[in-house]
Enzyme design. Structure first.
Site, mmCIF file in Angstrom:
data_model
loop_
_atom_site.group_PDB
_atom_site.id
_atom_site.type_symbol
_atom_site.label_atom_id
_atom_site.label_comp_id
_atom_site.label_asym_id
_atom_site.label_seq_id
_atom_site.Cartn_x
_atom_site.Cartn_y
_atom_site.Cartn_z
ATOM 1 N N HIS A 252 30.991 -43.326 -23.446
ATOM 2 C CA HIS A 252 30.270 -44.025 -22.378
ATOM 3 C C HIS A 252 30.763 -45.437 -22.159
ATOM 4 O O HIS A 252 30.281 -46.122 -21.262
ATOM 5 C CB HIS A 252 28.781 -44.067 -22.720
ATOM 6 N N CYS A 253 31.741 -45.912 -22.953
ATOM 7 C CA CYS A 253 32.144 -47.323 -22.867
ATOM 8 C C CYS A 253 33.615 -47.516 -22.502
ATOM 9 O O CYS A 253 33.936 -48.068 -21.451
ATOM 10 C CB CYS A 253 31.864 -48.032 -24.197
ATOM 11 N N ILE A 254 34.511 -47.075 -23.372
ATOM 12 C CA ILE A 254 35.915 -47.463 -23.245
ATOM 13 C C ILE A 254 36.562 -46.979 -21.944
ATOM 14 O O ILE A 254 37.339 -47.710 -21.340
ATOM 15 C CB ILE A 254 36.719 -46.986 -24.467
ATOM 16 N N ASP B 226 34.089 -49.420 -19.075
ATOM 17 C CA ASP B 226 33.807 -50.854 -19.103
ATOM 18 C C ASP B 226 34.933 -51.740 -18.590
ATOM 19 O O ASP B 226 34.676 -52.716 -17.863
ATOM 20 C CB ASP B 226 33.414 -51.285 -20.515
#
Length: 442
Positions: free
Chosen positions: A274-276, A279
């Site tokens: 859900h991030c890398i 973001d």
């Protein structure tokens, strides 16, 4: 000077009698709820998914690393889950832990943040603290969340309080959980920062206060962009070293022996989670708003997003060496979670790999011990299938086994005994003796 509401809320937080609300009971919100509950703090969790709420209310979990017994203990410690957002006036502090995806144009999609903030605003009462944890671009708390809350007529810093504290959850990592990870907190001014610091100090090992929510927002983006860029570096080197006949995994292991100036990152079939994968593009978007380009970040994104196609080309070459085309070949993906030993498929490269192989005419199936059925995703809603049982006969029937996620549950030696062709994107087959199988690194 502290307002009456500030003093009253601070007293409740310090005495651990404050009631905490958490919007979003996923891989960030539920562990955070657990952290507060473990300290005896009452938690009211909000989620739009009735199935999740019903599961929690039965005392059951839907996240692998949080057992049912933990949920039952949380319930005993005054944890409650609800879909009724009209109850948002009950908690003293409301923490927003909702997804922040990208649009198809790779621009920030703040729909979940905005909807959550509107729901809070409808029930906002004097004396409430609101904290945004969802990863986003610098400026979101001040420019997006604050105007919605302030429009209801309450005064920031007097009647209600606002801060940002980025989540740092690492699902599947047994060394770190929410209470053991330092928490960065940024408030719009010292009084609001004081309340947020006091709140998180009740449940985490260390609170790191910073001067503004923008600093805290930028901190989270930096952490994940740092990883994305370094993963892109080793992914690019993987392609180069493969062309040169050099094993990139052996190179990384050798470089790791340097006790300073080097940190190991590993290549893979693409970015997931859900991030890398998401973001850094929040940062490139806000950079364009300021008339700048983030060339290194964008190049890293290009490299990482090209990895699934590279892996499929390695599968095609491996099959071609056996006089087989991809079209009609039976290919099984091992692992659809985005990382090892988790049940989280968000942004997993497995979906794109499956899509690319199906488009080329392959007969594609998958096995993942933690994901029995593929969820419907916004980009791949049509990829609905169930995990296939992994048996010796099944492996022998496959033309190619593609390792996407190197779960510890897999017996790699046993898989190598029965599969004829293995394409390994995770170095899972390192040291495995496979006299009957051809192993190709990708």
């Amino acid at each position: 000077m502290q307002s009456t509401f500030h003093k009253a809320l601070l007293a409740r937080i310090e005495s651990a009698t404050a009631h905490v609300g958490i919007i979003g009971l996923g891989y960030v919100g539920l562990p955070l709820a657990r952290a507060f509950s473990d300290r005896g703090i009452a938690v009211l969790g909000f989620d739009v998914d009735p199935a999740k709420v019903a599961t929690l209310e039965r005392g059951e979990s839907y996240i692998r690393h949080i057992p049912d017994a933990t949920i039952r203990q949380m319930r005993e410690n005054r944890f409650e889950a609800t879909v009724d957002f009209q109850r948002l006036d009950e908690p003293d502090a409301v923490i927003i832990c909702v997804p922040t995806p990208l649009t198809d144009a790779r621009e920030p999609d703040l729909t979940y943040i905005v909807n959550s903030t509107k729901a809070i605003a409808e029930r906002l009462r004097p004396g409430q603290l609101v904290v945004l944890e969802s990863t986003t671009y610098p400026g979101t708390t001040r420019e997006v969340v604050l105007p919605v809350l302030a429009a209801k007529g309450l005064e920031l810093g007097v009647d209600f309080f606002l801060a940002f504290s980025p989540e740092r959850e690492d699902p599947g990592n047994p060394q770190f959980s929410a209470p053991s990870i330092p928490k960065v907190v940024g408030g719009l001014e010292p009084a609001r920062l004081e309340l947020a610091v006091a709140l998180y100090s009740k449940v985490v090992v260390q609170v790191v206060p910073v001067s503004s929510p923008e600093v805290a927002e930028a901190c989270k983006i930096l952490e994940n962009t740092y990883r994305a860029i370094n993963i892109a570096l080793v992914n690019e080197l993987k392609v180069l070293y493969d062309r040169m006949g050099i094993n990139v995994w052996e190179v990384i292991e050798a470089a790791k022996t340097k006790p300073f100036g080097f940190q190991a990152f590993y290549p893979g079939p693409g970015l997931g989670g859900h991030c890398i994968p998401i973001d850094p593009f929040y940062l490139t978007w806000i950079a364009r708003k300021h008339g700048l380009t983030t060339r290194i970040i964008e190049l890293a994104g290009e490299i990482n997003t090209a990895m699934p196609a590279y892996v499929v080309s390695k599968v095609a070459d491996a099959l071609n060496d056996r006089c087989k085309p991809i079209k009609g070949s039976k290919i099984t993906l091992l692992g659809m979670a985005y990382k090892k030993d988790v049940d989280d498929p968000r942004e997993s490269p497995g979906f794109e790999l499956m899509e690319l192989l199906l488009h080329k005419g392959a007969v594609v199936q998958y096995n993942d011990p933690y994901i029995p059925t593929l969820p419907s995703t916004r980009h791949y809603p049509h990829l609905r299938m169930s995990s296939h049982e992994l048996t010796a006969d099944y492996l022998r029937s496959c033309d190619c086994v593609l390792i996407v996620t190197d779960h510890s549950a897999y017996n790699w030696s046993w898989i190598a005994q029965h599969a004829s062709l293995i394409v390994d994107t995770r170095n899972a087959m390192k040291g495995v003796v496979a006299p009957g199988a051809k192993i190709v690194q990708a």
